[in-house]
Design a protein around this motif. Sequence first.
Motif, mmCIF file in Angstrom:
data_model
loop_
_atom_site.group_PDB
_atom_site.id
_atom_site.type_symbol
_atom_site.label_atom_id
_atom_site.label_comp_id
_atom_site.label_asym_id
_atom_site.label_seq_id
_atom_site.Cartn_x
_atom_site.Cartn_y
_atom_site.Cartn_z
ATOM 1 N N ILE A 112 -37.320 -16.446 39.265
ATOM 2 C CA ILE A 112 -38.371 -16.185 38.161
ATOM 3 C C ILE A 112 -39.387 -15.020 38.684
ATOM 4 O O ILE A 112 -39.734 -14.248 37.944
ATOM 5 C CB ILE A 112 -38.946 -17.414 37.819
ATOM 6 C CG1 ILE A 112 -37.942 -18.400 37.303
ATOM 7 C CG2 ILE A 112 -40.278 -17.251 37.192
ATOM 8 C CD1 ILE A 112 -38.640 -19.853 37.032
ATOM 9 N N LEU A 115 -38.238 -11.543 37.498
ATOM 10 C CA LEU A 115 -38.025 -11.084 36.113
ATOM 11 C C LEU A 115 -39.079 -10.187 35.921
ATOM 12 O O LEU A 115 -40.128 -10.021 36.241
ATOM 13 C CB LEU A 115 -38.325 -12.469 35.415
ATOM 14 C CG LEU A 115 -37.229 -13.364 35.569
ATOM 15 C CD1 LEU A 115 -37.431 -14.714 34.906
ATOM 16 C CD2 LEU A 115 -35.684 -12.944 35.092
ATOM 17 N N GLN A 119 -40.608 -11.561 30.308
ATOM 18 C CA GLN A 119 -39.712 -12.611 30.529
ATOM 19 C C GLN A 119 -40.572 -13.746 31.302
ATOM 20 O O GLN A 119 -40.359 -14.993 31.043
ATOM 21 C CB GLN A 119 -38.491 -12.344 31.020
ATOM 22 C CG GLN A 119 -37.480 -11.446 30.221
ATOM 23 C CD GLN A 119 -36.256 -10.930 30.605
ATOM 24 O OE1 GLN A 119 -36.220 -10.946 32.062
ATOM 25 N NE2 GLN A 119 -34.990 -10.811 30.175
ATOM 26 N N ARG A 120 -41.052 -13.431 32.434
ATOM 27 C CA ARG A 120 -41.572 -14.299 33.471
ATOM 28 C C ARG A 120 -42.754 -15.097 32.916
ATOM 29 O O ARG A 120 -42.920 -16.302 32.865
ATOM 30 C CB ARG A 120 -42.071 -13.581 34.568
ATOM 31 C CG ARG A 120 -42.655 -14.483 35.785
ATOM 32 C CD ARG A 120 -43.136 -13.754 36.878
ATOM 33 N NE ARG A 120 -43.944 -12.754 36.688
ATOM 34 C CZ ARG A 120 -43.835 -11.502 37.068
ATOM 35 N NH1 ARG A 120 -42.698 -10.913 37.496
ATOM 36 N NH2 ARG A 120 -44.649 -10.567 36.495
ATOM 37 N N ILE A 123 -41.103 -17.653 30.008
ATOM 38 C CA ILE A 123 -40.553 -18.859 30.601
ATOM 39 C C ILE A 123 -41.536 -19.736 31.274
ATOM 40 O O ILE A 123 -41.458 -20.918 31.254
ATOM 41 C CB ILE A 123 -39.537 -18.251 31.576
ATOM 42 C CG1 ILE A 123 -38.336 -19.501 31.862
ATOM 43 C CG2 ILE A 123 -39.942 -17.790 32.911
ATOM 44 C CD1 ILE A 123 -37.354 -19.732 30.622
ATOM 45 N N LEU A 150 -36.155 -14.097 23.867
ATOM 46 C CA LEU A 150 -36.593 -13.848 25.286
ATOM 47 C C LEU A 150 -36.325 -15.140 26.286
ATOM 48 O O LEU A 150 -35.659 -14.980 27.339
ATOM 49 C CB LEU A 150 -37.987 -13.684 25.231
ATOM 50 C CG LEU A 150 -38.522 -12.158 25.415
ATOM 51 C CD1 LEU A 150 -39.935 -12.037 25.443
ATOM 52 C CD2 LEU A 150 -37.865 -11.463 26.483
ATOM 53 N N LEU A 151 -36.519 -16.146 25.322
ATOM 54 C CA LEU A 151 -36.281 -17.531 26.325
ATOM 55 C C LEU A 151 -34.928 -17.771 26.444
ATOM 56 O O LEU A 151 -34.386 -18.096 27.751
ATOM 57 C CB LEU A 151 -36.892 -18.855 25.615
ATOM 58 C CG LEU A 151 -38.436 -19.038 25.796
ATOM 59 C CD1 LEU A 151 -38.910 -20.166 24.578
ATOM 60 C CD2 LEU A 151 -38.787 -19.451 27.055
ATOM 61 N N ARG A 153 -32.302 -15.434 26.569
ATOM 62 C CA ARG A 153 -31.881 -14.533 27.524
ATOM 63 C C ARG A 153 -32.228 -14.634 28.888
ATOM 64 O O ARG A 153 -31.662 -14.773 30.004
ATOM 65 C CB ARG A 153 -32.217 -13.055 27.255
ATOM 66 C CG ARG A 153 -31.315 -12.608 25.972
ATOM 67 C CD ARG A 153 -31.754 -11.157 25.360
ATOM 68 N NE ARG A 153 -31.005 -10.919 24.240
ATOM 69 C CZ ARG A 153 -31.313 -9.909 23.354
ATOM 70 N NH1 ARG A 153 -32.246 -9.064 24.011
ATOM 71 N NH2 ARG A 153 -30.808 -9.577 22.396
ATOM 72 N N THR A 154 -33.586 -15.311 29.111
ATOM 73 C CA THR A 154 -34.191 -15.481 30.444
ATOM 74 C C THR A 154 -33.312 -16.587 31.020
ATOM 75 O O THR A 154 -33.079 -16.583 32.110
ATOM 76 C CB THR A 154 -35.579 -15.738 30.311
ATOM 77 O OG1 THR A 154 -36.234 -14.574 29.912
ATOM 78 C CG2 THR A 154 -36.368 -15.629 31.686
ATOM 79 N N ARG A 155 -33.434 -17.675 30.478
ATOM 80 C CA ARG A 155 -32.735 -18.744 30.910
ATOM 81 C C ARG A 155 -31.132 -18.439 31.365
ATOM 82 O O ARG A 155 -30.912 -19.100 32.425
ATOM 83 C CB ARG A 155 -32.765 -20.022 29.731
ATOM 84 C CG ARG A 155 -33.908 -20.518 29.649
ATOM 85 C CD ARG A 155 -33.880 -21.576 28.643
ATOM 86 N NE ARG A 155 -35.247 -22.296 28.283
ATOM 87 C CZ ARG A 155 -35.810 -22.487 27.242
ATOM 88 N NH1 ARG A 155 -35.189 -22.417 25.983
ATOM 89 N NH2 ARG A 155 -36.994 -23.088 27.318
ATOM 90 N N LYS A 157 -30.077 -15.564 32.480
ATOM 91 C CA LYS A 157 -30.398 -14.723 33.386
ATOM 92 C C LYS A 157 -30.421 -15.524 34.693
ATOM 93 O O LYS A 157 -29.639 -15.173 35.847
ATOM 94 C CB LYS A 157 -31.318 -13.750 33.090
ATOM 95 C CG LYS A 157 -31.366 -12.684 34.229
ATOM 96 C CD LYS A 157 -32.477 -11.689 34.037
ATOM 97 C CE LYS A 157 -32.544 -10.311 34.837
ATOM 98 N NZ LYS A 157 -33.388 -9.262 34.230
ATOM 99 N N ILE A 158 -31.381 -16.426 34.711
ATOM 100 C CA ILE A 158 -31.680 -17.367 35.700
ATOM 101 C C ILE A 158 -30.434 -18.118 36.003
ATOM 102 O O ILE A 158 -30.325 -18.165 37.276
ATOM 103 C CB ILE A 158 -32.830 -18.076 35.311
ATOM 104 C CG1 ILE A 158 -34.156 -17.284 35.249
ATOM 105 C CG2 ILE A 158 -33.164 -19.471 36.278
ATOM 106 C CD1 ILE A 158 -35.330 -18.197 34.571
#
Length: 171
Positions: A112, A115, A119-120, A123, A150-151, A153-155, A157-158
């Motif tokens: 995180i 990011l 994004q950071r 999230i 964004l949420l 894609r970020t999740r 990616k994580i």
Amino acid sequence: MDANDFKRRFLPYHPKLYRVAFRLMGNAQDAEDMVQETYLKLWKKREELPPNIENMEAYCVTLTKNLCLDALRASHIEEDSRPPEELNIAGENSLMREVELKDEVNQVKRIISTLPHQQRQVIVMRDVNGCSMEEIEQATGLSPINIRVLLSRTRKKIREQFNAMRNYECR
């Protein structure tokens, strides 16, 4: 507005303001200072506050966030150099499993921290601080669709980076 009205109107937000400040500042003392600074600023401007504020809680959260960011900029503290937060992991029977869980949480926190800012921010607001979509929308200025994208894609990616780390460690 007298002191009783002020307390009735703004003190219920204290726990949320503290969580936001703690997440940004990284320690309890600085977080409490920032919340106190927020209340001081609200008290000084109590008669000048715009009457058309739809969500006073979001206004207070945004004020706290901005004060924290100003304090961080002023002291030249890098966001990534903060010490990790204490982990609150439910007790497990096995000490080994508890250590593994702490390590996994630290890995996710490291992911995180790498990011991009937007994004950071989204999230952390949603999954760490438990903010509603409306609160995130008001704090970031993003549309609800952009926030959901964004949420998602970020999740993803994580999850991908975490799984890649785990697969690498298993080799």
